[in-house]
Design an enzyme around this catalytic site. Structure first.
Site, PDB file in Angstrom:
ATOM      1  N   CYS A 109       0.745  -1.159  -0.044  1.00  0.00           N
ATOM      2  CA  CYS A 109       0.027   0.044   0.108  1.00  0.00           C
ATOM      3  C   CYS A 109       0.921   1.126   0.083  1.00  0.00           C
ATOM      4  CB  CYS A 109      -0.706   0.211   1.280  1.00  0.00           C
ATOM      5  SG  CYS A 109      -2.168  -1.445   1.453  1.00  0.00           S
ATOM      6  N   HIS A 362      -8.856   2.950  -2.876  1.00  0.00           N
ATOM      7  CA  HIS A 362      -7.534   2.860  -2.461  1.00  0.00           C
ATOM      8  C   HIS A 362      -6.804   1.833  -3.387  1.00  0.00           C
ATOM      9  CE1 HIS A 362      -4.083   1.701  -0.449  1.00  0.00           C
ATOM     10  NE2 HIS A 362      -4.518   0.789   0.455  1.00  0.00           N
ATOM     11  N   CYS A 393      -1.093   2.541   6.841  1.00  0.00           N
ATOM     12  CA  CYS A 393      -0.670   1.414   7.138  1.00  0.00           C
ATOM     13  C   CYS A 393      -0.311   0.499   5.982  1.00  0.00           C
ATOM     14  CB  CYS A 393      -1.809   0.552   7.993  1.00  0.00           C
ATOM     15  SG  CYS A 393      -3.470   0.116   6.820  1.00  0.00           S
ATOM     16  N   GLY A 395       0.270  -3.570   4.354  1.00  0.00           N
ATOM     17  CA  GLY A 395       0.264  -5.010   4.446  1.00  0.00           C
ATOM     18  C   GLY A 395       1.738  -5.731   5.045  1.00  0.00           C
TER      19      GLY A 395
END
Length: 435
Positions: A109, A362, A393, A395
């Site tokens: 991300c 996202h 945040c 993964g």
């Protein structure tokens, strides 16, 4: 980069000062819904990236393409139309000179955010003057985890909890860890995200950074996409309460209080303050510090907390110094865990003024630059704010935070160095005069 950092030395012994890095401009495509019904179902990922690069050049005619020193493009799934050293291929496809190099990068991300901080470090070190950094994710063409082959040791040696490989499960785990974050709170936060995005659209605050993209859908012909597809304005608490909880029976995470599966691309121009002054490029933000941190993969959503603490420490700032927060909304529970940790209310007006990923989408590796675009625009609207952060945040248990300074603030610390650089550039003889 912060001027408080110690300077290094060249091998010859001469001092090397760390240079200021500035955010010049950023753009993105409208975000689409992943899947065969989404607006980009028939569009290649690399073509979305090319649109962004070309738009940056169109919007910044003072930037000679040959002055771009690097193109860094992130993607989480680096195969097919997101493979083949994407930074280099996108640069060639966008028509940049063949002398401009490029590379691909992956931090899930936080891919675009890492592309920015990696190339910014090169600018601060003196390896680059001007770069393009961004990310793309076509989750319709490349569903999350497609083609991945996790090492069986992760499970057999219990290196991570099985939930760590499913982001929705990690969000449910975060609810378990923080029982004060109820489903009612996350649903209320999600409704507010939709409302804030709709209000920002109504005020014309989102559209200026969008690159219209023409797409071809079978049986429908060509469509010019100029707005985001995922938002659901008018969403109510009653709407969200009726949604199922796919990751756990009687759970708390739903499609309504989490970001969806999306397609989209982002890109930004960064430069040294000296190069920006020399070329007459705008300065929308100055990079102050950044940090990445690891956490337990099974509660990856808490990652922004240690990353922000680390970035604040590096900058010599406290959370009270931050006037604007752009937090990626992978899940509402993840945002609320961050706010609770720092004692910030759920509806604090400093947080995600334009709404966030729950509403707008996202597309994994692209989202970091979307956060930066929105923070830069808010800096321009609100000169009373000196510092802001972009945080997310990641993964497999990580967090990322970048702290930025507002050049419109009365005490902007980059102003003196920028003015000096501009004066030096103005006083330097032109190439013709030197000849």
């Amino acid at each position: 980069m912060s001027q408080a950092r110690h300077s290094g030395e060249h091998s010859s012994g001469s001092p090397r000062a760390v240079r200021d890095v500035v955010f010049v401009d950023g753009v993105r495509t409208p975000f689409g819904k992943a899947g065969e019904k989404g607006i980009y179902a028939g569009t290649r990922a690399d073509d979305l990236m090319v649109k962004c690069i070309r738009e940056l050049l169109r919007r910044n005619p003072a930037l000679p393409p040959a002055r771009i020193d690097e193109v860094a493009v992130a993607a989480t799934t680096q195969t097919g139309d997101q493979g083949l050293t994407l930074g280099r291929t996108a640069a060639l496809l966008a028509g940049l000179p063949r002398t401009v190099p490029g590379f691909a990068i992956d931090r899930m991300c936080a891919g675009a955010m890492t592309a920015v901080t990696t190339t910014a470090s090169g600018i601060g070190f003196g390896a680059y003057d001007v770069v393009i950094a961004g990310g793309v994710e076509h989750m319709g063409n490349h569903p999350m985890g497609s083609g991945a082959d996790p090492n069986p040791r992760f499970m057999s040696e219990r290196l991570v909890d099985p939930a760590a490989l499913n982001m929705g499960n990690t969000a449910e785990n975060l609810h378990d860890r923080f029982p004060a974050i109820t489903k009612e709170r996350t649903d209320a936060y999600a409704v507010a995200s939709q409302d804030k995005l709709a209000a920002a659209y109504a005020r014309g605050q989102i559209q200026p950074d969008l690159v219209p993209v023409a797409s071809l859908k079978q049986g429908q012909g060509w469509t010019l996409n100029s707005v985001d597809e995922p938002p659901r304005p008018g969403t109510t608490l009653e709407d969200l309460a009726a949604l199922r909880t796919p990751f756990r029976a009687h759970g708390r995470v739903t499609a309504g209080n989490a970001a969806g599966l999306n397609d989209g691309a982002t890109a930004a121009v960064l430069a040294s303050s000296e190069a920006a002054a020399e070329l007459g490029l705008p300065v929308k933000m100055r990079l102050v510090s950044y940090a990445y941190a690891g956490v337990e993969p099974e509660v990856m959503g808490i990652g922004p907390v240690p990353a922000t603490e680390k970035a604040l420490k590096n900058a010599g700032l406290s959370i009270e110094d931050i006037g604007l927060f752009e937090i990626n909304e992978a899940f509402a529970v993840q945002v609320l865990s961050f706010l609770d940790h720092f004692g910030i209310s759920d509806d604090d007006p400093r947080v995600n003024r334009y709404g966030g990923a729950i509403a707008v989408g996202h597309p994994l590796a692209s989202s970091g630059v979307r956060l930066m675009n929105q923070l830069a625009r808010q800096f321009g609207e609100d000169p009373s704010v000196r510092y802001g952060i972009t945080t997310m945040c990641i993964g497999l248990g990580m967090g990322a935070t970048v702290i930025w300074e507002n050049p419109h603030h009365a005490h902007y610390s980059g102003a003196a160095s920028s003015a000096a650089a501009a004066e030096t550039a103005a006083a330097a003889p032109t190439e013709g005069a030197a000849a």
